[in-house]
Design a protein around this motif. Structure first.
Motif, PDB file in Angstrom:
ATOM      1  N   LEU A 223       0.845  -1.195   0.000  1.00 27.48           N
ATOM      2  CA  LEU A 223       0.000   0.000   0.000  1.00 27.48           C
ATOM      3  C   LEU A 223       0.880   1.245   0.000  1.00 27.48           C
ATOM      4  O   LEU A 223       1.893   1.287   0.700  1.00 27.48           O
ATOM      5  N   PRO A 224       0.523   2.271  -0.762  1.00 20.05           N
ATOM      6  CA  PRO A 224       1.332   3.497  -0.778  1.00 20.05           C
ATOM      7  C   PRO A 224       1.390   4.131   0.608  1.00 20.05           C
ATOM      8  O   PRO A 224       0.427   4.093   1.364  1.00 20.05           O
ATOM      9  N   GLU A 225       2.532   4.726   0.923  1.00 19.18           N
ATOM     10  CA  GLU A 225       2.701   5.389   2.215  1.00 19.18           C
ATOM     11  C   GLU A 225       1.968   6.726   2.266  1.00 19.18           C
ATOM     12  O   GLU A 225       1.584   7.182   3.341  1.00 19.18           O
ATOM     13  N   THR A 226       1.790   7.358   1.121  1.00 22.53           N
ATOM     14  CA  THR A 226       1.118   8.652   1.069  1.00 22.53           C
ATOM     15  C   THR A 226      -0.347   8.438   0.697  1.00 22.53           C
ATOM     16  O   THR A 226      -0.660   7.854  -0.343  1.00 22.53           O
ATOM     17  N   LEU A 227      -1.240   8.933   1.558  1.00 21.53           N
ATOM     18  CA  LEU A 227      -2.671   8.784   1.313  1.00 21.53           C
ATOM     19  C   LEU A 227      -3.133   9.759   0.239  1.00 21.53           C
ATOM     20  O   LEU A 227      -2.613  10.873   0.126  1.00 21.53           O
ATOM     21  N   ALA A 228      -4.118   9.360  -0.535  1.00 21.23           N
ATOM     22  CA  ALA A 228      -4.674  10.209  -1.587  1.00 21.23           C
ATOM     23  C   ALA A 228      -5.715  11.150  -0.985  1.00 21.23           C
ATOM     24  O   ALA A 228      -6.276  10.890   0.074  1.00 21.23           O
ATOM     25  N   ASP A 229      -5.975  12.258  -1.683  1.00 24.32           N
ATOM     26  CA  ASP A 229      -7.090  13.128  -1.306  1.00 24.32           C
ATOM     27  C   ASP A 229      -8.398  12.394  -1.549  1.00 24.32           C
ATOM     28  O   ASP A 229      -8.459  11.442  -2.333  1.00 24.32           O
TER      29      ASP A 229
ATOM     30  N   ALA B  67       4.085   1.397  11.806  1.00 22.33           N
ATOM     31  CA  ALA B  67       3.547   2.478  10.972  1.00 22.33           C
ATOM     32  C   ALA B  67       2.805   1.975   9.737  1.00 22.33           C
ATOM     33  O   ALA B  67       1.748   2.534   9.387  1.00 22.33           O
ATOM     34  N   PRO B  68       3.270   0.919   9.037  1.00 24.66           N
ATOM     35  CA  PRO B  68       2.511   0.454   7.873  1.00 24.66           C
ATOM     36  C   PRO B  68       1.084  -0.001   8.224  1.00 24.66           C
ATOM     37  O   PRO B  68       0.183   0.103   7.398  1.00 24.66           O
ATOM     38  N   LEU B  69       0.884  -0.459   9.449  1.00 28.28           N
ATOM     39  CA  LEU B  69      -0.471  -0.845   9.858  1.00 28.28           C
ATOM     40  C   LEU B  69      -1.361   0.378   9.984  1.00 28.28           C
ATOM     41  O   LEU B  69      -2.509   0.372   9.548  1.00 28.28           O
ATOM     42  N   LYS B  70      -0.834   1.447  10.560  1.00 27.53           N
ATOM     43  CA  LYS B  70      -1.632   2.683  10.670  1.00 27.53           C
ATOM     44  C   LYS B  70      -1.977   3.206   9.286  1.00 27.53           C
ATOM     45  O   LYS B  70      -3.118   3.623   9.027  1.00 27.53           O
ATOM     46  N   THR B  71      -1.032   3.174   8.374  1.00 29.60           N
ATOM     47  CA  THR B  71      -1.307   3.614   7.006  1.00 29.60           C
ATOM     48  C   THR B  71      -2.393   2.744   6.382  1.00 29.60           C
ATOM     49  O   THR B  71      -3.310   3.248   5.724  1.00 29.60           O
ATOM     50  N   ALA B  72      -2.308   1.432   6.607  1.00 29.56           N
ATOM     51  CA  ALA B  72      -3.318   0.520   6.052  1.00 29.56           C
ATOM     52  C   ALA B  72      -4.697   0.819   6.625  1.00 29.56           C
ATOM     53  O   ALA B  72      -5.698   0.810   5.890  1.00 29.56           O
ATOM     54  N   ILE B  73      -4.771   1.067   7.898  1.00 31.40           N
ATOM     55  CA  ILE B  73      -6.072   1.396   8.505  1.00 31.40           C
ATOM     56  C   ILE B  73      -6.614   2.674   7.880  1.00 31.40           C
ATOM     57  O   ILE B  73      -7.792   2.755   7.512  1.00 31.40           O
ATOM     58  N   ASP B  74      -5.764   3.684   7.734  1.00 26.64           N
ATOM     59  CA  ASP B  74      -6.210   4.990   7.245  1.00 26.64           C
ATOM     60  C   ASP B  74      -6.602   5.009   5.776  1.00 26.64           C
ATOM     61  O   ASP B  74      -7.364   5.883   5.358  1.00 26.64           O
ATOM     62  N   TRP B  75      -6.114   4.063   4.984  1.00 24.37           N
ATOM     63  CA  TRP B  75      -6.503   4.012   3.572  1.00 24.37           C
ATOM     64  C   TRP B  75      -7.980   3.663   3.421  1.00 24.37           C
ATOM     65  O   TRP B  75      -8.601   3.961   2.393  1.00 24.37           O
ATOM     66  N   PHE B  76      -8.562   3.035   4.418  1.00 18.36           N
ATOM     67  CA  PHE B  76      -9.925   2.509   4.295  1.00 18.36           C
ATOM     68  C   PHE B  76     -10.825   3.088   5.375  1.00 18.36           C
ATOM     69  O   PHE B  76     -10.355   3.592   6.390  1.00 18.36           O
ATOM     70  N   TYR B  77     -12.126   3.007   5.142  1.00 25.11           N
ATOM     71  CA  TYR B  77     -13.078   3.488   6.151  1.00 25.11           C
ATOM     72  C   TYR B  77     -14.310   2.587   6.194  1.00 25.11           C
ATOM     73  O   TYR B  77     -14.526   1.862   7.148  1.00 25.11           O
ATOM     74  N   GLU B  78     -15.111   2.617   5.129  1.00 22.84           N
ATOM     75  CA  GLU B  78     -16.330   1.800   5.111  1.00 22.84           C
ATOM     76  C   GLU B  78     -16.021   0.311   5.279  1.00 22.84           C
ATOM     77  O   GLU B  78     -16.823  -0.434   5.836  1.00 22.84           O
ATOM     78  N   GLU B  79     -14.867  -0.115   4.792  1.00 26.51           N
ATOM     79  CA  GLU B  79     -14.506  -1.538   4.854  1.00 26.51           C
ATOM     80  C   GLU B  79     -14.448  -2.053   6.295  1.00 26.51           C
ATOM     81  O   GLU B  79     -14.694  -3.230   6.546  1.00 26.51           O
ATOM     82  N   TRP B  80     -14.106  -1.179   7.263  1.00 28.81           N
ATOM     83  CA  TRP B  80     -13.973  -1.595   8.665  1.00 28.81           C
ATOM     84  C   TRP B  80     -15.295  -1.535   9.436  1.00 28.81           C
ATOM     85  O   TRP B  80     -15.440  -2.186  10.468  1.00 28.81           O
TER      86      TRP B  80
END
Length: 195
Positions: free
Chosen positions: A51-57, A92-105
């Motif tokens: 997963l990319p480290e930088t989140l998209a808008d 840190a990669p886990l936090k990034t993974a959590i933040d990439w998604f919302y409805e999925e959780w």
């Protein structure tokens, strides 16, 4: 219930470090889950997901790696996070993974299998509970805590050796995950979750 579809569980391997122990722990836990007839497991290894480290808008299209993981998380009824404890927290990669998604959780239970030194990863789990509540997931009470995990190798090099006390923790955690997973799946079918 007889005839009920198995619970779809995604096991997330959080560590991406070289020489990591996470896949060994995840393999053991998936083996425990496979002994049950009420679950099917999909393993999402963050080292392989890339997963990319930088989140998209919010108005930007999600990258292909994010879309691929999104489909797997969206199909899940429940999650298990296998995480080490680094500096009293989770990777840190886990936090990034959590933040990439919302409805999925949302409105899905999350169990934790943590490993570390004397704390057994419980400090990481305490922080993860707060983070998952924020994305409207439901952290369950029981977890598996592997204290000084390196001490549990058998003479032949396999892990864990017979008599490891955390086997009972895994059973309780899987039982609670199954209960919450089925209850929340039924609730989502009857009434879609509203954040």
């Amino acid at each position: 219930m007889a005839g009920e579809d198995p619970l779809r569980v995604v096991v997330i391997v959080a560590s991406t470090r070289s020489g990591r122990f996470g896949p060994t722990v995840a393999g053991w836990f998936v083996g425990r889950a496979a002994r049950r007839g009420d679950m099917v497991v999909d393993v999402v290894d963050l080292a392989e997901a890339r997963l990319p480290e930088t989140l998209a808008d919010q108005d930007e299209a999600a990258p292909p790696a994010v879309r691929a993981v999104s489909r797997r998380l969206a199909a899940a009824d429940a999650f298990v996070v296998v995480t080490p404890e680094y500096n009293q927290s989770f990777p840190a990669p886990l936090k990034t993974a959590i933040d990439w998604f919302y409805e999925e959780w949302q409105a899905k239970p999350v169990a934790f299998v943590a490993y570390g030194r004397e704390s057994g990863g419980l400090q990481a789990v305490a922080q993860l509970r707060q983070v998952f509540v924020e994305v409207n997931a439901v952290p369950i009470r029981s977890c598996v805590s592997l204290r000084c995990y390196w001490e549990w190798f058998a003479a032949d090099g396999s892990w864990p050796r017979a008599g490891a006390g955390f086997v009972a923790e895994a059973g309780v955690t899987l039982d609670q995950l199954a209960w919450w997973g089925l209850a929340l799946r039924e609730a989502r079918v009857r009434r879609p979750y509203v954040a």
